[in-house]
Design a protein around this motif. Sequence first.
Motif, PDB file in Angstrom:
ATOM      1  N   GLU A  32      33.608  50.908  45.445  1.00  0.00           N
ATOM      2  CA  GLU A  32      33.440  52.115  46.262  1.00  0.00           C
ATOM      3  C   GLU A  32      34.497  53.168  45.967  1.00  0.00           C
ATOM      4  O   GLU A  32      34.264  54.343  46.109  1.00  0.00           O
ATOM      5  N   LYS A  33      35.693  52.721  45.566  1.00  0.00           N
ATOM      6  CA  LYS A  33      36.805  53.652  45.375  1.00  0.00           C
ATOM      7  C   LYS A  33      36.809  54.215  43.955  1.00  0.00           C
ATOM      8  O   LYS A  33      36.809  53.476  42.984  1.00  0.00           O
ATOM      9  N   ILE A  34      36.823  55.530  43.863  1.00  0.00           N
ATOM     10  CA  ILE A  34      36.988  56.214  42.584  1.00  0.00           C
ATOM     11  C   ILE A  34      38.396  56.787  42.594  1.00  0.00           C
ATOM     12  O   ILE A  34      38.771  57.528  43.490  1.00  0.00           O
ATOM     13  N   ALA A  35      39.180  56.387  41.607  1.00  0.00           N
ATOM     14  CA  ALA A  35      40.581  56.801  41.551  1.00  0.00           C
ATOM     15  C   ALA A  35      40.733  58.037  40.674  1.00  0.00           C
ATOM     16  O   ALA A  35      39.965  58.252  39.740  1.00  0.00           O
ATOM     17  N   GLN A  36      41.735  58.840  40.985  1.00  0.00           N
ATOM     18  CA  GLN A  36      42.064  59.997  40.153  1.00  0.00           C
ATOM     19  C   GLN A  36      43.528  59.896  39.753  1.00  0.00           C
ATOM     20  O   GLN A  36      44.398  59.600  40.580  1.00  0.00           O
ATOM     21  N   ASP A  37      43.798  60.099  38.460  1.00  0.00           N
ATOM     22  CA  ASP A  37      45.166  60.094  37.961  1.00  0.00           C
ATOM     23  C   ASP A  37      45.283  61.123  36.840  1.00  0.00           C
ATOM     24  O   ASP A  37      44.399  61.964  36.678  1.00  0.00           O
ATOM     25  N   GLU A  38      46.352  61.024  36.060  1.00  0.00           N
ATOM     26  CA  GLU A  38      46.588  62.022  35.012  1.00  0.00           C
ATOM     27  C   GLU A  38      45.527  61.996  33.914  1.00  0.00           C
ATOM     28  O   GLU A  38      45.332  62.973  33.211  1.00  0.00           O
ATOM     29  N   ARG A  39      44.812  60.875  33.776  1.00  0.00           N
ATOM     30  CA  ARG A  39      43.765  60.791  32.752  1.00  0.00           C
ATOM     31  C   ARG A  39      42.452  61.391  33.217  1.00  0.00           C
ATOM     32  O   ARG A  39      41.628  61.782  32.411  1.00  0.00           O
ATOM     33  N   GLY A  40      42.214  61.408  34.508  1.00  0.00           N
ATOM     34  CA  GLY A  40      40.953  61.913  35.051  1.00  0.00           C
ATOM     35  C   GLY A  40      40.499  61.044  36.203  1.00  0.00           C
ATOM     36  O   GLY A  40      41.303  60.609  37.014  1.00  0.00           O
ATOM     37  N   TRP A  41      39.207  60.763  36.261  1.00  0.00           N
ATOM     38  CA  TRP A  41      38.624  59.958  37.329  1.00  0.00           C
ATOM     39  C   TRP A  41      38.230  58.612  36.754  1.00  0.00           C
ATOM     40  O   TRP A  41      37.640  58.522  35.673  1.00  0.00           O
ATOM     41  N   THR A  42      38.530  57.559  37.499  1.00  0.00           N
ATOM     42  CA  THR A  42      38.253  56.201  37.045  1.00  0.00           C
ATOM     43  C   THR A  42      37.368  55.491  38.058  1.00  0.00           C
ATOM     44  O   THR A  42      37.650  55.513  39.256  1.00  0.00           O
ATOM     45  N   LEU A  43      36.308  54.865  37.560  1.00  0.00           N
ATOM     46  CA  LEU A  43      35.495  54.021  38.420  1.00  0.00           C
ATOM     47  C   LEU A  43      35.384  52.647  37.767  1.00  0.00           C
ATOM     48  O   LEU A  43      35.404  52.517  36.546  1.00  0.00           O
ATOM     49  N   ALA A  44      35.325  51.626  38.594  1.00  0.00           N
ATOM     50  CA  ALA A  44      35.235  50.249  38.112  1.00  0.00           C
ATOM     51  C   ALA A  44      33.830  49.737  38.375  1.00  0.00           C
ATOM     52  O   ALA A  44      33.226  50.041  39.404  1.00  0.00           O
ATOM     53  N   PHE A  45      33.309  48.977  37.411  1.00  0.00           N
ATOM     54  CA  PHE A  45      31.986  48.394  37.583  1.00  0.00           C
ATOM     55  C   PHE A  45      31.937  47.030  36.920  1.00  0.00           C
ATOM     56  O   PHE A  45      32.783  46.673  36.116  1.00  0.00           O
ATOM     57  N   ARG A  46      30.912  46.293  37.302  1.00  0.00           N
ATOM     58  CA  ARG A  46      30.721  44.944  36.780  1.00  0.00           C
ATOM     59  C   ARG A  46      29.363  44.896  36.090  1.00  0.00           C
ATOM     60  O   ARG A  46      28.364  45.339  36.640  1.00  0.00           O
ATOM     61  N   ALA A  47      29.370  44.354  34.870  1.00  0.00           N
ATOM     62  CA  ALA A  47      28.132  44.095  34.125  1.00  0.00           C
ATOM     63  C   ALA A  47      28.071  42.580  33.943  1.00  0.00           C
ATOM     64  O   ALA A  47      28.858  42.011  33.189  1.00  0.00           O
ATOM     65  N   GLY A  48      27.201  41.931  34.694  1.00  0.00           N
ATOM     66  CA  GLY A  48      27.190  40.471  34.708  1.00  0.00           C
ATOM     67  C   GLY A  48      28.469  39.974  35.358  1.00  0.00           C
ATOM     68  O   GLY A  48      28.847  40.433  36.430  1.00  0.00           O
ATOM     69  N   ASN A  49      29.183  39.095  34.685  1.00  0.00           N
ATOM     70  CA  ASN A  49      30.456  38.591  35.206  1.00  0.00           C
ATOM     71  C   ASN A  49      31.655  39.354  34.663  1.00  0.00           C
ATOM     72  O   ASN A  49      32.792  38.999  34.961  1.00  0.00           O
ATOM     73  N   ASP A  50      31.414  40.351  33.841  1.00  0.00           N
ATOM     74  CA  ASP A  50      32.499  41.080  33.190  1.00  0.00           C
ATOM     75  C   ASP A  50      32.808  42.382  33.918  1.00  0.00           C
ATOM     76  O   ASP A  50      31.903  43.104  34.327  1.00  0.00           O
ATOM     77  N   LYS A  51      34.105  42.675  34.048  1.00  0.00           N
ATOM     78  CA  LYS A  51      34.566  43.870  34.756  1.00  0.00           C
ATOM     79  C   LYS A  51      34.996  44.932  33.749  1.00  0.00           C
ATOM     80  O   LYS A  51      35.685  44.617  32.774  1.00  0.00           O
ATOM     81  N   PHE A  52      34.604  46.182  34.033  1.00  0.00           N
ATOM     82  CA  PHE A  52      34.919  47.309  33.168  1.00  0.00           C
ATOM     83  C   PHE A  52      35.407  48.476  34.016  1.00  0.00           C
ATOM     84  O   PHE A  52      35.166  48.529  35.221  1.00  0.00           O
ATOM     85  N   THR A  53      36.072  49.412  33.367  1.00  0.00           N
ATOM     86  CA  THR A  53      36.379  50.691  33.991  1.00  0.00           C
ATOM     87  C   THR A  53      35.825  51.786  33.097  1.00  0.00           C
ATOM     88  O   THR A  53      35.687  51.618  31.884  1.00  0.00           O
ATOM     89  N   PHE A  54      35.482  52.904  33.714  1.00  0.00           N
ATOM     90  CA  PHE A  54      35.016  54.078  32.997  1.00  0.00           C
ATOM     91  C   PHE A  54      35.889  55.234  33.445  1.00  0.00           C
ATOM     92  O   PHE A  54      35.956  55.552  34.628  1.00  0.00           O
ATOM     93  N   VAL A  55      36.603  55.839  32.490  1.00  0.00           N
ATOM     94  CA  VAL A  55      37.516  56.941  32.781  1.00  0.00           C
ATOM     95  C   VAL A  55      36.882  58.230  32.279  1.00  0.00           C
ATOM     96  O   VAL A  55      36.523  58.336  31.106  1.00  0.00           O
ATOM     97  N   LEU A  56      36.731  59.200  33.159  1.00  0.00           N
ATOM     98  CA  LEU A  56      36.150  60.498  32.829  1.00  0.00           C
ATOM     99  C   LEU A  56      37.244  61.554  32.781  1.00  0.00           C
ATOM    100  O   LEU A  56      38.000  61.699  33.749  1.00  0.00           O
TER     101      LEU A  56
END
Length: 117
Positions: A32-56
Amino acid sequence: MRTLVSFRTDDATDLASWFAGRLRARGYVVTEKIAQDERGWTLAFRAGNDKFTFVLSQRAGNEWLGCVERKRGLFGQRRMLPAGPLAIHHALIDPRVQRPAWHHAEGDKGAPHPSVP
């Protein structure tokens, strides 16, 4: 494996939340939480059992760069799996997104590729 994607959008209003909604609509679990830092916006998601982040990150004007990263495991960095980039690739298939092109993360090992990462 290509893990960086560049694209254009004329409607960047709450883009990270839009991506989160697109991923959820395709059955991925998104935090639910989308983080913002010096790189941009980061969201975390899960595909199957694997965890990923997507930084925009916004580049210039309507140009954006997204980076798919696999979450670190207990013993450090894990190798990238195709499920993360493919999830983002499917979320990009929308009229709101123009000219998506995938790139390699470590330097430019080839020309941008418009299709599957």
